[in-house]
Design a protein around this motif. Structure first.
Motif, PDB file in Angstrom:
ATOM      1  N   THR A   1      -3.807  30.772  20.695  1.00 15.75           N
ATOM      2  CA  THR A   1      -3.349  32.141  20.922  1.00 15.75           C
ATOM      3  C   THR A   1      -4.329  33.132  20.305  1.00 15.75           C
ATOM      4  N   GLU A   2      -4.616  34.205  21.010  1.00 15.96           N
ATOM      5  CA  GLU A   2      -5.574  35.185  20.483  1.00 15.96           C
ATOM      6  C   GLU A   2      -4.940  35.958  19.334  1.00 15.96           C
ATOM      7  N   ALA A   3      -5.770  36.270  18.327  1.00 15.27           N
ATOM      8  CA  ALA A   3      -5.226  36.792  17.075  1.00 15.27           C
ATOM      9  C   ALA A   3      -4.554  38.159  17.199  1.00 15.27           C
ATOM     10  N   MET A   4      -5.063  39.022  18.071  1.00 14.03           N
ATOM     11  CA  MET A   4      -4.494  40.365  18.157  1.00 14.03           C
ATOM     12  C   MET A   4      -3.576  40.546  19.344  1.00 14.03           C
ATOM     13  N   MET A   5      -4.018  40.033  20.504  1.00 19.93           N
ATOM     14  CA  MET A   5      -3.252  40.275  21.722  1.00 19.93           C
ATOM     15  C   MET A   5      -2.134  39.268  21.895  1.00 19.93           C
TER      16      MET A   5
ATOM     17  N   TRP B   1      -3.675  43.248  32.802  1.00 17.77           N
ATOM     18  CA  TRP B   1      -4.044  43.006  31.406  1.00 17.77           C
ATOM     19  C   TRP B   1      -3.959  44.317  30.619  1.00 17.77           C
TER      20      TRP B   1
ATOM     21  N   ARG C   1      -4.780  35.387  26.925  1.00 16.54           N
ATOM     22  CA  ARG C   1      -5.150  34.306  27.848  1.00 16.54           C
ATOM     23  C   ARG C   1      -5.611  34.835  29.202  1.00 16.54           C
ATOM     24  N   ILE C   2      -5.304  36.078  29.500  1.00 20.97           N
ATOM     25  CA  ILE C   2      -5.727  36.660  30.777  1.00 20.97           C
ATOM     26  C   ILE C   2      -7.253  36.679  30.854  1.00 20.97           C
ATOM     27  N   MET C   3      -7.909  36.716  29.681  1.00 19.93           N
ATOM     28  CA  MET C   3      -9.373  36.713  29.654  1.00 19.93           C
ATOM     29  C   MET C   3      -9.976  35.557  30.461  1.00 19.93           C
TER      30      MET C   3
ATOM     31  N   GLU D   1      -0.345  36.025  23.331  1.00 14.66           N
ATOM     32  CA  GLU D   1      -0.452  35.246  24.578  1.00 14.66           C
ATOM     33  C   GLU D   1      -1.183  36.018  25.680  1.00 14.66           C
ATOM     34  N   VAL D   2      -1.075  37.331  25.669  1.00 18.52           N
ATOM     35  CA  VAL D   2      -1.686  38.135  26.725  1.00 18.52           C
ATOM     36  C   VAL D   2      -3.212  37.947  26.755  1.00 18.52           C
TER      37      VAL D   2
ATOM     38  N   LYS E   1     -10.514  36.292  18.814  1.00 23.56           N
ATOM     39  CA  LYS E   1     -10.410  35.319  17.725  1.00 23.56           C
ATOM     40  C   LYS E   1      -9.105  34.570  17.848  1.00 23.56           C
TER      41      LYS E   1
ATOM     42  N   VAL F   1      -4.365  52.251  23.764  1.00 26.94           N
ATOM     43  CA  VAL F   1      -4.979  51.420  22.732  1.00 26.94           C
ATOM     44  C   VAL F   1      -6.265  50.826  23.291  1.00 26.94           C
TER      45      VAL F   1
ATOM     46  N   PRO G   1      -0.125  45.592  29.084  1.00 33.90           N
ATOM     47  CA  PRO G   1       0.378  45.158  27.784  1.00 33.90           C
ATOM     48  C   PRO G   1      -0.599  45.388  26.621  1.00 33.90           C
ATOM     49  N   THR G   2      -1.880  45.646  26.879  1.00 37.99           N
ATOM     50  CA  THR G   2      -2.803  45.860  25.758  1.00 37.99           C
ATOM     51  C   THR G   2      -3.074  47.344  25.532  1.00 37.99           C
ATOM     52  N   TRP G   3      -3.593  48.024  26.538  1.00 30.98           N
ATOM     53  CA  TRP G   3      -3.921  49.441  26.351  1.00 30.98           C
ATOM     54  C   TRP G   3      -2.690  50.333  26.427  1.00 30.98           C
TER      55      TRP G   3
ATOM     56  N   GLN H   1       2.457  48.242  22.626  1.00 37.93           N
ATOM     57  CA  GLN H   1       2.740  47.224  21.613  1.00 37.93           C
ATOM     58  C   GLN H   1       1.517  46.791  20.811  1.00 37.93           C
TER      59      GLN H   1
END
Lengths: 41, 236, 162
Positions: B30-34, B98, B39-41, B36-37, C138, C131, B101-103, C104
């Motif tokens: 799992t990515e540290a900041m995002m 993507w 994983r879209i990378m 599960e999201v 990482k 954001v 949920p992130t930006w 979030q």
């Protein structure tokens, strides 16, 4: 890096599945289109 | 060349993509900041690299098409522009899913997103223009010239995150991605490339066959048409 | 024209190639050459220093401000649905007030782009908060507890409805 703000956990997994499903649908859909429009050999 | 050979990269690519996506969805941490999201990378970044490269392939085909005036290069241009359009459209939708949920938004007119959208529209424009021209000689030149002009935007899109302030993050590279993420990403890229090559090949074969059929009907031209016309008149 | 055989314009191909490459090359050259200059005028967002330097000129018009959320500055008032934070570029910083539930991913130390206006009071009133994620990917560390892993993907109530 600080943790996120307190609050309710929201399922972000839906976005992940949507992206992967869409990727496969696009590739397989276009593949089908290419094969179906190849015409008589 | 046997058209069926194009199935080799296509099938290999589909298998490799399934493995890479299994890695990205299930095996990768799992990515540290995002979370599960992140994983879209594994789906988004290979699509971006492959889409841009198909733009470059289209550019090379377009140059060859104008230089040699051979139909094969023109068909290759058509097929690769089509695949580039498809991948860049997919790229925008993946990116929107993507971004939410992130930006926090699906879309914003930042330089990276805007230039990618222009890229999709200009490649689509090449295909539309091409469909409107029926004379193969003219069609080859219209396609070649517009593809070269549309391609200008590929390096601009690629470097946009370096040149300007963008909402989009800087381009990902080996050094910005943790080791345990890498194999799935690179395998995904290889898979997308193989699939794109296979699809361009198969599509070109189909388009070439169609062109030959059309030529068979119209290029034997005048004499045959006259005979048909006379036959019609005679019949009436 | 359309009556001519399909290879009528084949001789013109190389001329069109040279022409198209010349136009494309010039366009690309101009963009590459001007990219640094354009970075100043075609800007997607201003950083706090640019806003501070603009002084009173920054008050009023809609602008985008980009920067980092300063550690220790982030507050979230759930009942009023208001976020306040200090946005910094490590030289200057501005206090920002946003209404509505934030994305979030919002947390201290992350990049943000906010749209809104500077007020007379010297604070930034934002009506849209984005954001900006970095390109660093990482893995969540092994020693994280299940609770901490869950916290990686927390959001605030009400976000869904935005």
């Amino acid at each position: 890096m600080q943790p996120a703000l307190d609050g309710v956990v929201q399922g972000g997994e839906g976005f992940v599945y949507a992206v992967y499903a869409l990727t496969w649908l696009t590739i397989l859909g276009y593949t089908a289109f290419v094969l179906l429009t190849r015409g008589p050999r | 060349m046997n058209d069926k050979l194009w199935f080799v990269p296509l099938v290999l690519g589909l298998v490799a993509l399934a493995v890479a996506h299994y890695g990205g969805l299930v095996m990768a941490p799992t990515e540290a900041m995002m979370g599960e999201v992140g994983r879209i990378m594994y789906a988004h970044v290979p699509t971006a690299w492959t889409g841009m490269l198909m733009g470059l392939v289209a550019f090379v085909f377009a140059c060859g098409s104008l230089a040699t005036s051979k139909d094969g290069w023109d068909i290759g241009t058509h097929a690769s522009v089509e695949v580039a359009t498809l991948l860049c459209t997919l790229l925008c939708i993946q990116g929107a899913l993507w971004a939410k949920p992130t930006w926090g938004v699906y879309w914003d007119w930042d330089p990276r997103l805007t230039s990618t959208a222009i890229l999709v529209l200009s490649f689509a424009g090449v295909l539309i223009l091409r469909a409107l021209v029926h004379d193969q000689g003219k069609r080859r030149i219209v396609t070649g010239v517009t593809t070269i002009l549309a391609f200008v935007n590929v390096p601009i899109t690629y470097y946009s995150v370096k040149w300007w302030n963008t909402l989009h993050q800087d381009m990902s590279s080996g050094s910005s991605i943790a080791d345990e993420f890498k194999w799935s990403l690179y395998l995904g890229w290889l898979a997308m490339m193989l699939i794109a090559v296979g699809l361009v090949g198969l599509r070109s074969a189909g388009l070439m066959a169609r062109l030959r059929r059309e030529h068979g009907e119209t290029a034997l031209p005048k004499a045959k048409q006259k005979i048909e016309l006379l036959a019609e008149k005679g019949g009436a | 024209m359309s009556d001519k055989p399909s290879d009528s314009s084949s001789n013109a191909g190389p001329i069109f190639l040279v022409g198209a490459l010349a136009v494309a090359g010039t366009a690309l050259g101009v963009v590459f050459f001007a990219a640094d200059e354009m970075g100043e005028s075609i800007t997607y967002f201003w950083d706090p220093t640019q806003v501070v330097e603009a002084g009173s000129a920054a008050i009023g018009p809609d602008i985008r401000l980009g920067g980092m959320v300063q550690a220790g500055s982030l507050t979230w008032n759930e009942s009023d649905q208001v976020v306040t934070m200090t946005v910094t570029d490590n030289e200057n910083s501005l206090s920002v007030r946003c209404e509505g539930a934030p994305p979030q991913m919002l947390r201290e130390g992350i990049g943000v782009v906010v749209e809104g206006t500077m007020t007379e009071a010297g604070t930034f009133d934002c009506d849209r908060l984005l954001v900006k994620h970095s390109n660093e990917y990482k893995a969540a560390t092994e020693d994280m507890t299940a609770e901490e892993r869950k916290a990686l993907y927390k959001t605030v109530e009400g976000y869904e409805g935005l």
